[in-house]
Design an enzyme around this catalytic site. Sequence first.
Site, mmCIF file in Angstrom:
data_model
loop_
_atom_site.group_PDB
_atom_site.id
_atom_site.type_symbol
_atom_site.label_atom_id
_atom_site.label_comp_id
_atom_site.label_asym_id
_atom_site.label_seq_id
_atom_site.Cartn_x
_atom_site.Cartn_y
_atom_site.Cartn_z
ATOM 1 N N CYS A 124 -7.301 4.286 -21.951
ATOM 2 C CA CYS A 124 -6.446 3.600 -20.988
ATOM 3 C C CYS A 124 -5.685 4.629 -20.170
ATOM 4 O O CYS A 124 -5.062 5.525 -20.722
ATOM 5 C CB CYS A 124 -5.475 2.681 -21.713
ATOM 6 S SG CYS A 124 -4.338 1.826 -20.626
ATOM 7 N N GLY A 125 -5.716 4.501 -18.866
ATOM 8 C CA GLY A 125 -5.167 5.542 -18.021
ATOM 9 C C GLY A 125 -3.675 5.503 -17.819
ATOM 10 O O GLY A 125 -3.105 6.476 -17.359
#
Length: 278
Positions: A124-125
């Site tokens: 997840c960025g």
Amino acid sequence: MNPTQSDELRDEPRGAIELPVSRTRGGAVDTAHDFVGQEWPVALVFNGISHAVMMCTPCDLEAFAVGFAISEGIVARGSDIKDIEVILHADAPLPHAEVHLDVVQQAFAALKDRRRALAGRTGCGVCGIESIDLLDLAPERVPDTGFLARLAPDALARAAHALPAHQALTKLTGGLHAAAWCDATGAIRAAFEDVGRHNALDKLIGSLVLSRADTTDGFVFLSSRASYELVRKAARVGIPLVATISAPSSLAIEIAKAAGLRLVSFCRETGHVDYGTV
């Protein structure tokens, strides 16, 4: 920047493990073995300070760490990374890895100022970001090098056709994402896989940086949807075109337009949907 490894493991895992399973088909139950993609916590440590723990497939970790550092804006260029060490703990109760990066002082000082601590769920960025104000929604314009004008009309179709042949782990497990680097004809020059789509792209970007490739002279083809983070990462390193198999998000389209990056989704051999550059 050659990785060194702990005594626990001399060779990197190949990204998949074989497990016993019970398989039900047509009402019949049978025992068999199946391959699943590996997912490890990977700590990214900058100048001795842990910055992020990402969940990813434990191969190509040097490229992953370099790509993460570049695509997240922690360093501006590959030469800002003075040293890198990959340490694998394959025999720990929870297998995990650490990647230690020694970066120039200016980059490290800026990193501390950001006060950003990620705890990634499968790549997840933006997990762990402290406020909406810290979201990076103002990308630099991608330089116009004339690549899009040189792009062959059938380049996207050719890349879509070729991608499965570069997805060995996906073929084995059925569950990984791929990021491929393509030239103007659509030929795939490099490809990386990971359980996280952001990680796969970071591995690709890191590989391009380590090989000193021109990131403005090619395009990225992704097996996933187009999220804001993926487009933002591509824009940061000047990639002029992002192509994806699945749908884009609204913010991904906005970021692509702001960066002057061409975003194309629903890519198949038979066609695609172009979301424009302006």
